[in-house]
Design a protein around this motif. Structure first.
Motif, mmCIF file in Angstrom:
data_model
loop_
_atom_site.group_PDB
_atom_site.id
_atom_site.type_symbol
_atom_site.label_atom_id
_atom_site.label_comp_id
_atom_site.label_asym_id
_atom_site.label_seq_id
_atom_site.Cartn_x
_atom_site.Cartn_y
_atom_site.Cartn_z
ATOM 1 N N VAL A 365 10.199 3.842 -6.850
ATOM 2 C CA VAL A 365 11.235 4.838 -7.136
ATOM 3 C C VAL A 365 10.647 6.236 -6.991
ATOM 4 O O VAL A 365 9.580 6.541 -7.531
ATOM 5 C CB VAL A 365 11.805 4.628 -8.549
ATOM 6 C CG1 VAL A 365 12.816 5.712 -8.881
ATOM 7 C CG2 VAL A 365 12.460 3.251 -8.649
ATOM 8 N N TRP A 366 11.365 7.082 -6.266
ATOM 9 C CA TRP A 366 10.837 8.400 -5.883
ATOM 10 C C TRP A 366 11.962 9.416 -5.986
ATOM 11 O O TRP A 366 13.062 9.196 -5.471
ATOM 12 C CB TRP A 366 10.293 8.321 -4.457
ATOM 13 C CG TRP A 366 9.495 9.500 -4.006
ATOM 14 C CD1 TRP A 366 9.848 10.423 -3.069
ATOM 15 C CD2 TRP A 366 8.202 9.882 -4.468
ATOM 16 N NE1 TRP A 366 8.860 11.348 -2.909
ATOM 17 C CE2 TRP A 366 7.825 11.044 -3.766
ATOM 18 C CE3 TRP A 366 7.324 9.353 -5.411
ATOM 19 C CZ2 TRP A 366 6.613 11.681 -3.979
ATOM 20 C CZ3 TRP A 366 6.121 9.984 -5.616
ATOM 21 C CH2 TRP A 366 5.773 11.122 -4.914
ATOM 22 N N ASP A 367 11.717 10.551 -6.677
ATOM 23 C CA ASP A 367 12.778 11.548 -6.853
ATOM 24 C C ASP A 367 12.489 12.854 -6.129
ATOM 25 O O ASP A 367 13.154 13.864 -6.367
ATOM 26 C CB ASP A 367 13.011 11.824 -8.346
ATOM 27 C CG ASP A 367 11.772 12.300 -9.074
ATOM 28 O OD1 ASP A 367 10.737 12.505 -8.413
ATOM 29 O OD2 ASP A 367 11.833 12.470 -10.312
ATOM 30 N N ALA A 368 11.521 12.853 -5.223
ATOM 31 C CA ALA A 368 11.207 14.053 -4.445
ATOM 32 C C ALA A 368 11.559 13.791 -2.984
ATOM 33 O O ALA A 368 12.256 12.846 -2.646
ATOM 34 C CB ALA A 368 9.724 14.405 -4.608
ATOM 35 N N GLU A 369 11.064 14.670 -2.099
ATOM 36 C CA GLU A 369 11.333 14.516 -0.680
ATOM 37 C C GLU A 369 10.759 13.196 -0.172
ATOM 38 O O GLU A 369 9.724 12.735 -0.654
ATOM 39 C CB GLU A 369 10.710 15.676 0.098
ATOM 40 C CG GLU A 369 11.403 17.016 -0.130
ATOM 41 C CD GLU A 369 12.833 17.005 0.377
ATOM 42 O OE1 GLU A 369 13.065 16.489 1.498
ATOM 43 O OE2 GLU A 369 13.717 17.478 -0.354
ATOM 44 N N PRO A 370 11.432 12.560 0.809
ATOM 45 C CA PRO A 370 10.891 11.316 1.382
ATOM 46 C C PRO A 370 9.467 11.509 1.907
ATOM 47 O O PRO A 370 9.062 12.613 2.279
ATOM 48 C CB PRO A 370 11.868 10.998 2.515
ATOM 49 C CG PRO A 370 13.148 11.641 2.090
ATOM 50 C CD PRO A 370 12.739 12.910 1.386
ATOM 51 N N LEU A 371 8.734 10.429 1.931
ATOM 52 C CA LEU A 371 7.296 10.477 2.179
ATOM 53 C C LEU A 371 6.954 10.139 3.627
ATOM 54 O O LEU A 371 7.596 9.297 4.260
ATOM 55 C CB LEU A 371 6.588 9.494 1.254
ATOM 56 C CG LEU A 371 6.740 9.787 -0.245
ATOM 57 C CD1 LEU A 371 6.436 8.548 -1.058
ATOM 58 C CD2 LEU A 371 5.823 10.933 -0.651
ATOM 59 N N SER A 372 5.888 10.761 4.118
ATOM 60 C CA SER A 372 5.348 10.438 5.433
ATOM 61 C C SER A 372 4.236 9.413 5.283
ATOM 62 O O SER A 372 3.462 9.439 4.317
ATOM 63 C CB SER A 372 4.796 11.694 6.112
ATOM 64 O OG SER A 372 4.064 11.350 7.277
ATOM 65 N N LEU A 373 4.141 8.511 6.254
ATOM 66 C CA LEU A 373 3.077 7.506 6.271
ATOM 67 C C LEU A 373 1.872 7.951 7.089
ATOM 68 O O LEU A 373 0.920 7.191 7.248
ATOM 69 C CB LEU A 373 3.617 6.198 6.838
ATOM 70 C CG LEU A 373 4.692 5.497 6.009
ATOM 71 C CD1 LEU A 373 5.256 4.309 6.768
ATOM 72 C CD2 LEU A 373 4.142 5.053 4.660
ATOM 73 N N ILE A 398 6.073 3.509 10.914
ATOM 74 C CA ILE A 398 5.539 2.173 10.653
ATOM 75 C C ILE A 398 4.972 1.562 11.927
ATOM 76 O O ILE A 398 4.033 0.750 11.881
ATOM 77 C CB ILE A 398 6.636 1.279 10.054
ATOM 78 C CG1 ILE A 398 6.991 1.780 8.638
ATOM 79 C CG2 ILE A 398 6.219 -0.186 10.001
ATOM 80 C CD1 ILE A 398 8.195 1.110 8.030
ATOM 81 N N ALA A 399 5.502 1.941 13.081
ATOM 82 C CA ALA A 399 5.030 1.386 14.346
ATOM 83 C C ALA A 399 3.555 1.667 14.574
ATOM 84 O O ALA A 399 2.887 0.950 15.332
ATOM 85 C CB ALA A 399 5.853 1.934 15.507
ATOM 86 N N ALA A 400 3.028 2.704 13.920
ATOM 87 C CA ALA A 400 1.614 3.047 14.080
ATOM 88 C C ALA A 400 0.706 2.249 13.146
ATOM 89 O O ALA A 400 -0.517 2.367 13.229
ATOM 90 C CB ALA A 400 1.408 4.549 13.843
ATOM 91 N N LEU A 401 1.279 1.451 12.255
ATOM 92 C CA LEU A 401 0.487 0.632 11.329
ATOM 93 C C LEU A 401 0.235 -0.710 12.017
ATOM 94 O O LEU A 401 1.069 -1.624 11.961
ATOM 95 C CB LEU A 401 1.225 0.455 10.004
ATOM 96 C CG LEU A 401 1.657 1.754 9.308
ATOM 97 C CD1 LEU A 401 2.393 1.432 8.014
ATOM 98 C CD2 LEU A 401 0.463 2.662 9.037
ATOM 99 N N THR A 402 -0.896 -0.835 12.648
ATOM 100 C CA THR A 402 -1.156 -1.967 13.549
ATOM 101 C C THR A 402 -1.811 -3.167 12.884
ATOM 102 O O THR A 402 -2.146 -4.145 13.566
ATOM 103 C CB THR A 402 -2.047 -1.501 14.710
ATOM 104 O OG1 THR A 402 -3.277 -0.982 14.170
ATOM 105 C CG2 THR A 402 -1.350 -0.420 15.525
ATOM 106 N N THR A 403 -1.998 -3.115 11.564
ATOM 107 C CA THR A 403 -2.651 -4.237 10.877
ATOM 108 C C THR A 403 -1.746 -4.888 9.835
ATOM 109 O O THR A 403 -2.209 -5.721 9.055
ATOM 110 C CB THR A 403 -3.951 -3.772 10.194
ATOM 111 O OG1 THR A 403 -3.658 -2.680 9.305
ATOM 112 C CG2 THR A 403 -4.978 -3.310 11.221
#
Length: 478
Positions: A365-373, A398-403
């Motif tokens: 649950v997060w009440d601030a701006e959406p987060l970058s990965l 998410i496409a850059a998360l290769t594992t």
């Protein structure tokens, strides 16, 4: 989505609208999901052969009286009608959704089952999708690290252990060498000398006691220090013995600190379970100790934990002599955690969670701006990402998360990945995180799109139509 389910014969009772009619009428008449602006009422639920989940407004018992089975008779009888139909076709669990018009005309859709989809927990929405058949999370694939310097504790004394137990249990029937050898052959591992000494005194079979002598059984527990299993019931507590659903197991991590006495494993081929503490926790002799442990030490495997074990005694002799270990298992507090939680109560950002050893990232649950990965895109060990719906600034990162091997996202985030053909193909399992009263049909459509990418069996849909008749006037009141 398919409108026929080949798993069920068309003549089966589960395909008869009358089988479902009592459940649907209860849901309709309870008015729990009534929407005054909608042309029809939507209801949904899940019924299995051993339980069910229905959004019903149940009547409270009179003041001063607890709820009784009689209070739920209508619900129970309605559900059992469906359960009998499921049992007749060998189906364990099915979810459903129905649109009920004001005049009672109803379209019922049965969803599933699919061998690639686990049932949702208390919800009609799909549970975990198994994209690779037989796949298990990384912690369940972990084997013990070698500890070449490990040796039995100085306190290990098979002769003292055997002598002490013979004094405490003079009438016990011990195992023969042939019986011990048979146990070793069945387990595929040589029993340590202390464990052999214990079973030479008592093989702990209930039938060896005269007339179910409970007092003798109690004396044996006191003598050994636990509820001792029979020699025939010894088993290896490897990872497969510790069942855990993907959605929970993928959130765990195997961590063994340099000063640990016990390896932080799910299970080990060197954990020989020989007893119970009386509360469901298993005691095992540990032949694969941690860096600071002893071969043959006694550990306890908690039934409420998914991973790890705790040191009880440095040797089986110490357990019998009631000399419990005072050594800690090692904290590993100087290392960043392999599992990180970013939410309004825990870590304040993805940057704060990022480090090379991170394996699991949970965004709640997060009440601030959406987060970058972006801070975690180059991490070599990140295998699990679970993100609460609406918390990601750009799901395509998410496409850059290769594992990744497990990914849990909201329906909108999954749709972005699917439309962009950016679903990571490294996944072994996935979950669609649904919160609130969402129509199951769009969620099932997303699940089937994901299953199709791996050529896995889809969630099939069977449509039944019928009428419930007009609703009672009381049920039409908002």
């Amino acid at each position: 989505m398919d409108d026929q389910n080949p798993l069920w014969p068309s003549s089966a009772a589960v395909h008869d609208f009358a089988t479902w009619e009592p459940v649907l009428r209860l849901l309709r008449d309870s008015g729990v999901e009534k929407k005054t602006t909608a042309p029809s009422l939507r209801v949904a639920g899940r019924i299995g052969r051993t339980g069910w989940s229905l959004r019903l407004r149940r009547r409270l018992p009179p003041p001063g009286r607890a709820a009784q089975a009689e209070d739920m008779r209508d619900e129970t009888e309605a559900v059992r009608r469906v359960q009998r139909a499921l049992a007749a076709v060998g189906v364990d669990d099915v979810s459903f959704t129905a649109a009920i018009a004001p005049d009672g005309t109803t379209t019922l859709r049965l969803l599933g089952p699919s061998p690639a989809v686990k049932p949702g927990m208390g919800t009609p929405h799909p549970g975990v999708l198994i994209l690779v058949e037989g796949a298990v999370p990384e912690p369940w694939r972990r084997l013990p690290d070698p500890t070449p310097g490990a040796a039995p504790a100085p306190s290990a004394d098979p002769a003292l252990l055997e002598r002490t137990l013979r004094e405490r249990l003079p009438d016990a029937i011990g195992a023969t060498e042939a019986e011990i050898a048979a146990a070793e052959a069945r387990l595929g591992v040589a029993l340590p000398e202390e464990l052999k000494a214990l079973y030479r005194v008592t093989r702990s079979r209930w039938e060896d006691l005269d007339d179910d002598d409970h007092e003798a059984a109690r004396r044996a527990c006191v003598a050994v220090g636990c509820e001792l299993f029979a020699l025939d019931d010894l088993y290896i507590a490897d990872a497969s013995s510790r069942h855990c659903g993907w959605e929970f197991a993928a959130m765990e991590a195997v961590v063994t600190a340099p000063d640990a006495a016990v390896q932080g494993l799910v299970g080990s081929p060197g954990w020989i379970v020989f007893g119970d503490n009386g509360g469901g926790d298993r005691l095992a002799v540990d032949l694969t100790p941690g860096p600071r442990g002893h071969t043959g030490q006694v550990v306890i495997i908690g039934h409420e934990e998914n991973i790890g074990a705790d040191l009880v005694a440095d040797s089986l002799t110490d357990l019998v002599m009631n000399r419990r270990s005072r050594r800690g298992g090692g904290s590993g507090a100087d290392r960043p955690p392999a599992v990180a939680h970013v939410n309004i109560r825990s870590l304040p950002s993805v940057e704060a969670a990022a480090h090379p050893g991170l394996e699991v990232l949970s965004i709640g649950v997060w009440d601030a701006e959406p987060l970058s990965l972006a801070p975690v895109t180059d991490l070599p060990r990140l295998r699990t990402l679970a993100a609460y719906p609406g918390t990601l600034a750009d799901p395509l990162e998410i496409a850059a998360l290769t594992t990744l091997e497990f990914l849990a996202l909201g329906p909108e985030e999954w749709r972005v990945l699917l439309d962009a053909k950016a679903v990571p193909r490294t996944l072994s399992a996935a979950a669609i995180k649904v919160h609130g009263d969402q129509d199951p049909l769009p969620v099932v459509a997303i699940a089937n799109d994901l299953l199709a990418l791996w050529n896995r069996p889809p969630i099939l849909q069977t449509t039944l139509k019928g009428t419930l008749g007009p609703a009672p006037s009381a049920a039409r009141v908002e």
